[in-house]
Write a protein that holds these residues in place. Structure first.
Motif, PDB file in Angstrom:
ATOM      1  N   GLN B  30      -3.987   1.033 -14.876  1.00  0.00           N
ATOM      2  CA  GLN B  30      -3.737   2.100 -13.904  1.00  0.00           C
ATOM      3  C   GLN B  30      -3.841   3.479 -14.559  1.00  0.00           C
ATOM      4  OE1 GLN B  30      -2.114  -0.717 -14.203  1.00  0.00           O
ATOM      5  NE2 GLN B  30      -1.066  -1.338 -12.317  1.00  0.00           N
ATOM      6  N   ARG B  55      -8.417   3.953  -5.816  1.00  0.00           N
ATOM      7  CA  ARG B  55      -8.413   2.736  -5.002  1.00  0.00           C
ATOM      8  C   ARG B  55      -9.801   2.174  -4.758  1.00  0.00           C
ATOM      9  NH1 ARG B  55      -3.326   3.609  -0.761  1.00  0.00           N
ATOM     10  NH2 ARG B  55      -1.748   2.863  -2.220  1.00  0.00           N
ATOM     11  N   ASP B  58      -9.496  -0.095  -7.654  1.00  0.00           N
ATOM     12  CA  ASP B  58      -8.392  -1.060  -7.571  1.00  0.00           C
ATOM     13  C   ASP B  58      -7.517  -0.682  -6.386  1.00  0.00           C
ATOM     14  OD1 ASP B  58      -6.120  -2.557  -7.721  1.00  0.00           O
ATOM     15  OD2 ASP B  58      -5.750  -2.214  -9.853  1.00  0.00           O
ATOM     16  N   VAL B  61      -3.340  -0.043  -6.295  1.00  0.00           N
ATOM     17  CA  VAL B  61      -2.568   0.997  -6.993  1.00  0.00           C
ATOM     18  C   VAL B  61      -1.739   1.800  -5.988  1.00  0.00           C
ATOM     19  CG1 VAL B  61      -2.735   3.087  -8.392  1.00  0.00           C
ATOM     20  CG2 VAL B  61      -4.270   1.153  -8.827  1.00  0.00           C
ATOM     21  N   THR B  65       2.505   5.459  -8.879  1.00  0.00           N
ATOM     22  CA  THR B  65       1.821   5.364 -10.170  1.00  0.00           C
ATOM     23  C   THR B  65       0.980   6.608 -10.436  1.00  0.00           C
ATOM     24  OG1 THR B  65       1.777   2.974 -10.043  1.00  0.00           O
ATOM     25  CG2 THR B  65       0.186   3.998 -11.517  1.00  0.00           C
TER      26      THR B  65
END
Lengths: 152, 152
Positions: B30, B55, B58, B61, B65
């Motif tokens: 991350q 995003r 991924d 997330v 974060t």
DNA sequence: TTCTATGCAAACCATTTGCATCCAT
DNA sequence: ATGGATGCAAATGGTTTGCATAGAA
């Protein structure tokens, strides 16, 4: 903190009243209290600070009224909203004549207004250099004021 | 929006990794994603804008974060937090060498960085005149950029 | 294995808004 | 009496935090 002379406060109240009349808005005791506290201080007050002062006169005034009254003052051009480095929004009396910038003491949080024509001129030039049509600007200088430096 | 050359991005990642190692912090996927998106853009991104980009790589997330990673980047001196006239906080890559100010287009919201030594000099002088020891400053020029003026 | 980092949801905080009531006009 | 203004509480929106779990070291 500075304080505005009574006749200036009255002049500003007059402008506010004229605006309210023109717009068909009502002259309430709350609006009178909030604007008076704001004009008198002539500083950079937060909503909380103004509410505390207003409540010395009338304990039942609510937050929302202060927010709404300050919004009204901004709309009619008598107040400016400012965000310095803290989280709260502060308001200053909009002196129609001239623009000014701010010196902010990082220790005592004092806020001092100043003007510098030469800087203004250079800003205009910098904007021009990048093809911008300059509308407004914001200049804040952060540091330690004379008093705070002296105390060390 | 500008984009930072790959070798610069790598250099910045290196600085971040060095910092994390020094502090015993963990190098997670991350943190890699967020910092890469941030360094690459080299613009003035909001948390939402960065999250959207992250995003794409991924989807799982979370907001927190991104907030936490940006806080980390500010702590280690690789990012600066900025508040322009809107409500969102934006982040810019902290180029260690030189200070810069901002030209902001009121129409297209484009943000352009510029430097002006002469203005800096005059700021120092203005601070001095008021007994201030200058620590930092913030200068924002608002207006219409060349393109937006052209389109009329 | 150990302990930091993450994701989620709840908490926060400044500000705004809906609504019943109040009051200036 | 009428409709804008107020006070309260609830809603909002950006940001932070608590906690159980995931995953670096």
């Amino acid at each position: 903190m500075s304080a505005l002379p009574a006749q200036d406060v009255e002049a500003l109240q007059g402008q506010l009243n004229a605006y309210m009349e023109r717009k068909g808005l009502r002259s309430t005791n709350q609006r009178r209290l909030v604007s008076e506290v704001f004009f008198r201080a002539d500083g950079h007050l937060s909503i909380d600070e103004m509410l505390a002062l207003v409540r010395e006169q009338d304990a039942k005034v609510g937050y929302a009224t202060v927010y709404r009254t300050m919004k009204l003052l901004v709309e009619c051009g008598l107040a400016n909203e400012r965000q310095f480095d803290d989280t709260v929004t502060r308001f200053e009396v909009a002196h129609a004549d001239s623009h000014h910038d701010h010196l902010i003491c990082l220790e005592c949080k004092r806020i001092i207004e100043f003007e510098d024509e030469e800087i203004e001129r250079l800003q205009a030039r910098a904007a021009e250099r990048h093809g911008f049509k300059l509308v407004s600007h914001k200049l804040e200088l952060y540091g330690q004021c004379a008093e705070c430096r002296g105390q060390k």
